[in-house]
Scaffold this motif. Structure first.
Motif, PDB file in Angstrom:
ATOM      1  N   MET A  62      -4.606   3.339  12.934  1.00  0.00           N
ATOM      2  CA  MET A  62      -5.304   2.675  11.840  1.00  0.00           C
ATOM      3  C   MET A  62      -4.408   2.694  10.610  1.00  0.00           C
ATOM      4  O   MET A  62      -3.504   3.508  10.527  1.00  0.00           O
ATOM      5  CB  MET A  62      -6.608   3.409  11.539  1.00  0.00           C
ATOM      6  CG  MET A  62      -6.439   4.869  11.217  1.00  0.00           C
ATOM      7  SD  MET A  62      -7.420   5.977  12.242  1.00  0.00           S
ATOM      8  CE  MET A  62      -9.006   5.239  12.206  1.00  0.00           C
ATOM      9  N   ASN A  63      -4.659   1.768   9.676  1.00  0.00           N
ATOM     10  CA  ASN A  63      -3.963   1.822   8.405  1.00  0.00           C
ATOM     11  C   ASN A  63      -4.908   2.535   7.449  1.00  0.00           C
ATOM     12  O   ASN A  63      -5.845   1.934   6.931  1.00  0.00           O
ATOM     13  CB  ASN A  63      -3.606   0.422   7.912  1.00  0.00           C
ATOM     14  CG  ASN A  63      -3.038   0.452   6.515  1.00  0.00           C
ATOM     15  OD1 ASN A  63      -3.547  -0.197   5.604  1.00  0.00           O
ATOM     16  ND2 ASN A  63      -1.998   1.216   6.321  1.00  0.00           N
ATOM     17  N   ALA A  64      -4.663   3.816   7.239  1.00  0.00           N
ATOM     18  CA  ALA A  64      -5.613   4.668   6.515  1.00  0.00           C
ATOM     19  C   ALA A  64      -5.530   4.485   5.003  1.00  0.00           C
ATOM     20  O   ALA A  64      -5.285   5.430   4.245  1.00  0.00           O
ATOM     21  CB  ALA A  64      -5.410   6.120   6.910  1.00  0.00           C
ATOM     22  N   ASN A  65      -5.735   3.239   4.609  1.00  0.00           N
ATOM     23  CA  ASN A  65      -5.662   2.843   3.216  1.00  0.00           C
ATOM     24  C   ASN A  65      -6.839   1.959   2.879  1.00  0.00           C
ATOM     25  O   ASN A  65      -6.736   1.051   2.071  1.00  0.00           O
ATOM     26  CB  ASN A  65      -4.384   1.995   3.020  1.00  0.00           C
ATOM     27  CG  ASN A  65      -3.277   2.796   2.397  1.00  0.00           C
ATOM     28  OD1 ASN A  65      -3.539   3.638   1.545  1.00  0.00           O
ATOM     29  ND2 ASN A  65      -2.059   2.531   2.809  1.00  0.00           N
TER      30      ASN A  65
ATOM     31  N   PRO B 287       1.341   1.536   9.138  1.00  0.00           N
ATOM     32  CA  PRO B 287       1.286   0.450   8.142  1.00  0.00           C
ATOM     33  C   PRO B 287       0.514  -0.736   8.716  1.00  0.00           C
ATOM     34  O   PRO B 287       0.580  -0.981   9.921  1.00  0.00           O
ATOM     35  CB  PRO B 287       2.758   0.068   7.929  1.00  0.00           C
ATOM     36  CG  PRO B 287       3.554   1.199   8.467  1.00  0.00           C
ATOM     37  CD  PRO B 287       2.718   1.878   9.505  1.00  0.00           C
ATOM     38  N   TRP B 288      -0.221  -1.458   7.852  1.00  0.00           N
ATOM     39  CA  TRP B 288      -0.991  -2.613   8.335  1.00  0.00           C
ATOM     40  C   TRP B 288      -0.040  -3.667   8.907  1.00  0.00           C
ATOM     41  O   TRP B 288      -0.281  -4.234   9.962  1.00  0.00           O
ATOM     42  CB  TRP B 288      -1.840  -3.204   7.191  1.00  0.00           C
ATOM     43  CG  TRP B 288      -2.560  -4.451   7.571  1.00  0.00           C
ATOM     44  CD1 TRP B 288      -2.222  -5.726   7.223  1.00  0.00           C
ATOM     45  CD2 TRP B 288      -3.723  -4.555   8.419  1.00  0.00           C
ATOM     46  NE1 TRP B 288      -3.109  -6.623   7.788  1.00  0.00           N
ATOM     47  CE2 TRP B 288      -4.032  -5.929   8.526  1.00  0.00           C
ATOM     48  CE3 TRP B 288      -4.510  -3.627   9.102  1.00  0.00           C
ATOM     49  CZ2 TRP B 288      -5.106  -6.404   9.268  1.00  0.00           C
ATOM     50  CZ3 TRP B 288      -5.590  -4.100   9.845  1.00  0.00           C
ATOM     51  CH2 TRP B 288      -5.877  -5.464   9.926  1.00  0.00           C
ATOM     52  N   ASP B 289       1.056  -3.890   8.181  1.00  0.00           N
ATOM     53  CA  ASP B 289       2.029  -4.869   8.642  1.00  0.00           C
ATOM     54  C   ASP B 289       2.662  -4.349   9.937  1.00  0.00           C
ATOM     55  O   ASP B 289       3.267  -3.279   9.951  1.00  0.00           O
ATOM     56  CB  ASP B 289       3.104  -5.076   7.568  1.00  0.00           C
ATOM     57  CG  ASP B 289       4.108  -6.138   7.992  1.00  0.00           C
ATOM     58  OD1 ASP B 289       3.699  -7.091   8.683  1.00  0.00           O
ATOM     59  OD2 ASP B 289       5.295  -6.006   7.641  1.00  0.00           O
TER      60      ASP B 289
ATOM     61  N   GLY C  36      -1.389 -10.604   5.480  1.00  0.00           N
ATOM     62  CA  GLY C  36      -1.771 -10.684   6.890  1.00  0.00           C
ATOM     63  C   GLY C  36      -3.198 -10.269   7.191  1.00  0.00           C
ATOM     64  O   GLY C  36      -3.555 -10.086   8.350  1.00  0.00           O
ATOM     65  N   THR C  37      -4.021 -10.116   6.151  1.00  0.00           N
ATOM     66  CA  THR C  37      -5.433  -9.814   6.395  1.00  0.00           C
ATOM     67  C   THR C  37      -6.230 -11.122   6.367  1.00  0.00           C
ATOM     68  O   THR C  37      -5.705 -12.177   6.005  1.00  0.00           O
ATOM     69  CB  THR C  37      -6.003  -8.883   5.311  1.00  0.00           C
ATOM     70  OG1 THR C  37      -5.817  -9.513   4.040  1.00  0.00           O
ATOM     71  CG2 THR C  37      -5.312  -7.532   5.319  1.00  0.00           C
TER      72      THR C  37
ATOM     73  N   GLU D 158       1.269  -4.881   0.285  1.00  0.00           N
ATOM     74  CA  GLU D 158       1.362  -4.262   1.594  1.00  0.00           C
ATOM     75  C   GLU D 158       0.097  -3.479   1.973  1.00  0.00           C
ATOM     76  O   GLU D 158      -0.164  -3.257   3.146  1.00  0.00           O
ATOM     77  CB  GLU D 158       2.581  -3.359   1.484  1.00  0.00           C
ATOM     78  CG  GLU D 158       2.961  -2.520   2.597  1.00  0.00           C
ATOM     79  CD  GLU D 158       4.117  -1.618   2.129  1.00  0.00           C
ATOM     80  OE1 GLU D 158       5.118  -2.134   1.596  1.00  0.00           O
ATOM     81  OE2 GLU D 158       3.975  -0.400   2.291  1.00  0.00           O
ATOM     82  N   SER D 159      -0.665  -3.058   0.951  1.00  0.00           N
ATOM     83  CA  SER D 159      -1.867  -2.285   1.263  1.00  0.00           C
ATOM     84  C   SER D 159      -2.916  -2.488   0.175  1.00  0.00           C
ATOM     85  O   SER D 159      -2.592  -2.898  -0.949  1.00  0.00           O
ATOM     86  CB  SER D 159      -1.543  -0.794   1.363  1.00  0.00           C
ATOM     87  OG  SER D 159      -1.248  -0.299   0.079  1.00  0.00           O
ATOM     88  N   LEU D 160      -4.147  -2.170   0.499  1.00  0.00           N
ATOM     89  CA  LEU D 160      -5.258  -2.331  -0.442  1.00  0.00           C
ATOM     90  C   LEU D 160      -5.074  -1.549  -1.757  1.00  0.00           C
ATOM     91  O   LEU D 160      -5.303  -2.102  -2.829  1.00  0.00           O
ATOM     92  CB  LEU D 160      -6.570  -1.940   0.246  1.00  0.00           C
ATOM     93  CG  LEU D 160      -7.807  -2.088  -0.628  1.00  0.00           C
ATOM     94  CD1 LEU D 160      -8.252  -3.542  -0.669  1.00  0.00           C
ATOM     95  CD2 LEU D 160      -8.928  -1.207  -0.119  1.00  0.00           C
ATOM     96  N   PRO D 161      -4.659  -0.260  -1.712  1.00  0.00           N
ATOM     97  CA  PRO D 161      -4.512   0.477  -2.972  1.00  0.00           C
ATOM     98  C   PRO D 161      -3.534  -0.206  -3.935  1.00  0.00           C
ATOM     99  O   PRO D 161      -3.722  -0.157  -5.143  1.00  0.00           O
ATOM    100  CB  PRO D 161      -3.974   1.847  -2.533  1.00  0.00           C
ATOM    101  CG  PRO D 161      -4.382   1.976  -1.120  1.00  0.00           C
ATOM    102  CD  PRO D 161      -4.407   0.602  -0.539  1.00  0.00           C
ATOM    103  N   LEU D 162      -2.512  -0.855  -3.386  1.00  0.00           N
ATOM    104  CA  LEU D 162      -1.544  -1.543  -4.245  1.00  0.00           C
ATOM    105  C   LEU D 162      -2.169  -2.773  -4.900  1.00  0.00           C
ATOM    106  O   LEU D 162      -1.901  -3.069  -6.065  1.00  0.00           O
ATOM    107  CB  LEU D 162      -0.301  -1.948  -3.443  1.00  0.00           C
ATOM    108  CG  LEU D 162       0.553  -0.785  -2.916  1.00  0.00           C
ATOM    109  CD1 LEU D 162       1.734  -1.307  -2.109  1.00  0.00           C
ATOM    110  CD2 LEU D 162       1.049   0.090  -4.069  1.00  0.00           C
TER     111      LEU D 162
END
Ligand code: ARG
Length: 269
Positions: free
Chosen positions: A51-54, A92-94, A160-161, A182-186
């Motif tokens: 999982m992408n734990a973000n 990473p999600w990517d 990519g979501t 690259e991620s939700l927190p960003l």
């Protein structure tokens, strides 16, 4: 011999159709066409679950580095009910989908929306959660319709979501207004410091953020342009037994009430 099969074909077809018609609508729709139980997982097998734990409340990491969240609780309950072992990995999600095909991971549970495109390269369990894309609007921005996004300079999404897809639908696939992270927190950080003027993401995640940061004065705007989405657990296409195990275990925790207990732990009103 051919003639023989040809003669039986209409009957075989009718029998299959009749069987399909008998399936209760709400059944967990096992991937195969028969109801035989999944073979038990080999005793020493430990499935790598990534999982992408973000993405709280579905998956995030504690300060101690432990992966926690709704998806973890659901998978733990499924493993217990289905008699299989799991090990969690933060990915990473990517590129997360490629880790299935490469064999690095066996199962992905990461708030993943089931899409036609993704179904080309992996198999999904029955849906286990429903969301839709929504807009996170900071104080001072007037966004009521999806079209209002066109008046902004930058709209943030995770690359990519399905939020990326949603932004492209409104702003155009090549729009330079789409700011990809690259991620939700960003993305959230950029909304907070004004780099982007709005963000698109999954409703349950945006609602969770707003609830925990009520002092920010952010709002969640729902628009009819974005359709309902369903989360599924992904496995390799050829892993049909594993897919069955996922569907059966999910069905078991729904029937036992465990799913509902976990749901209210995270999403109680
Ligand atoms: N539901 C969205 C999608 O499938 C976002 C998922 C992001 N998940 C995550 N753990 N970062 O595209």
């Amino acid at each position: 011999m051919f003639a023989d099969i040809a003669k039986k074909l209409p009957f075989m077809l009718a029998a299959t159709l009749a069987l399909a018609a008998c399936q209760p609508k709400e059944a967990a729709a096992p991937a195969g066409d028969n109801a035989s139980a999944a073979a038990p997982a080999p005793a020493d097998k430990v499935y790598n679950v990534a999982m992408n734990a973000n993405f709280p409340p579905f998956e995030s990491t504690t300060t101690g580095g432990e992966i926690v969240g709704f998806d973890v609780d659901i998978m733990n309950a499924m493993a217990e009910a289905g008699g299989f072992k799991v090990k969690y990995k933060n990915q990473p999600w990517d590129g997360i989908f490629a880790t299935l095909t490469s064999g690095e991971n066996d199962i992905l549970i990461s708030g993943i929306t089931i899409t036609e495109e993704r179904k080309q390269t992996m198999s999904f369990s029955a849906p286990y959660f429903e969301v839709k894309q929504v807009i996170l609007v900071p104080k001072g921005q007037d966004i009521k319709l999806a079209d209002d996004l066109k008046n902004l300079d930058r709209v943030g999404v995770t690359t990519g979501t399905t939020a990326d897809t949603a932004a492209q639908k409104i702003l155009g696939a090549t729009s330079t207004k789409i700011a990809r992270f690259e991620s939700l927190p960003l993305v959230i950080k950029d909304v907070e410091n004004g780099g982007v003027q709005a963000m698109i993401s999954d409703s349950a995640v945006v609602a969770h953020y707003i609830k925990n940061n009520s002092d920010e004065g952010f709002t969640m705007v729902e628009v009819p342009d974005f359709p309902k989405e369903e989360y599924g657990i992904a496995v390799r296409k050829e892993d049909t037994e594993l897919l069955k195990l996922m569907d059966e275990s999910l069905q078991k925790i729904r029937e036992s009430g465990e799913y509902d207990r976990i749901y209210s732990k995270y999403f109680a009103q």
